[in-house]
Design an enzyme around this catalytic site. Structure first.
Site, PDB file in Angstrom:
ATOM      1  N   SER A 295      -0.116  -2.619  -1.853  1.00 54.88           N
ATOM      2  CA  SER A 295      -1.539  -2.564  -2.185  1.00 54.88           C
ATOM      3  C   SER A 295      -2.362  -3.674  -1.541  1.00 54.88           C
ATOM      4  O   SER A 295      -3.568  -3.540  -1.394  1.00 54.88           O
ATOM      5  CB  SER A 295      -1.737  -2.599  -3.704  1.00 54.88           C
ATOM      6  OG  SER A 295      -1.483  -3.887  -4.225  1.00 54.88           O
TER       7      SER A 295
ATOM      8  N   LYS B  92      -4.689  -8.906  -6.476  1.00 53.75           N
ATOM      9  CA  LYS B  92      -5.837  -8.142  -5.986  1.00 53.75           C
ATOM     10  C   LYS B  92      -6.864  -9.095  -5.373  1.00 53.75           C
ATOM     11  O   LYS B  92      -6.691 -10.301  -5.364  1.00 53.75           O
ATOM     12  CB  LYS B  92      -6.482  -7.336  -7.121  1.00 53.75           C
ATOM     13  CG  LYS B  92      -5.551  -6.351  -7.816  1.00 53.75           C
ATOM     14  CD  LYS B  92      -5.074  -5.251  -6.892  1.00 53.75           C
ATOM     15  CE  LYS B  92      -4.080  -4.325  -7.582  1.00 53.75           C
ATOM     16  NZ  LYS B  92      -3.535  -3.295  -6.668  1.00 53.75           N
TER      17      LYS B  92
END
Length: 212
Positions: free
Chosen positions: A56, A102
């Site tokens: 990710s 993230k």
């Protein structure tokens, strides 16, 4: 007399050896305990180990990379747009606590949305060129089609607009087609108290050492 003195000397020598061994063991135990305390303090209050799992955050952080995230800078400093953060999340299925890596995209009070592959903050286009390169996005979309036999669409799928609360942050992975993040209804904006660490110091693989 000579034999008696010799025996006394030998006994004294054995006692000294025993005492030295005991002292060595105690010194080792002291060093071990102190080292353990230092490690615990470091891991819980200064930095915490991070193991990157999944794709990710590619190409910024790759699957299998290992390092530490900074707890102090998060506690004492501000979180800025573009910062990489470690977020505490709860798995939907197991209910277990997880930590995701993230990137901060939007800050408290801002309105964020994506249209035609472009992210907008308060109606102004966000420049993401420092961490999203066109060749990487093109290749990722091509690989996605080859893997799933379907076009993903724009690299950043449309969402929003979403106006964040006073303690809410919008986070996304750099590899948008393969990132579960704030765009998902089950995730949404993350709260300030979900931010666990700021930045990642990669230590392994050795050719990837550096602060991200």
């Amino acid at each position: 007399m000579k034999d008696s003195n010799s025996k006394k000397i030998k006994k004294a020598g054995r006692k000294d050896e025993e005492k030295t061994l005991v002292d060595d063991i105690l010194d080792f135990v002291k060093v071990f305990v102190i080292s353990a305390i230092v490690v615990l303090l470091f891991v819980n209050f200064i930095a915490h180990p991070v193991n990157v799992e999944g794709r990710s955050m590619s190409p910024t952080l790759l699957n299998g990379e290992y390092g530490f995230t900074n707890l102090i800078s998060l506690a004492t400093g501000e979180v800025n747009r573009g910062d990489i953060v470690v977020v505490t999340m709860t798995d939907d299925e197991t209910g277990k606590e997880e930590r995701w890596v993230k990137r901060i995209i939007a800050l408290p009070g801002e309105t964020v949305e994506a249209k035609d592959g472009v992210v907008y903050i308060n109606s102004e286009a966000l420049d993401e060129s420092s961490y999203l390169k066109q060749d990487f996005m093109d290749q990722t979309l091509a690989d996605f089609k080859a893997e799933y036999d379907v076009d993903y669409g724009p690299f950043t799928s449309d969402f929003g607009p979403v106006t964040l609360g006073e303690d809410e942050y919008w986070v996304m992975g750099d590899n948008r087609p393969h990132s579960k993040d704030s765009r998902y209804p089950t995730v949404g904006p993350v709260k300030k108290d979900q931010l666990y660490g700021k930045g990642v110091l990669v230590l392994y693989p050795f050719d990837k050492i550096g602060v991200k």
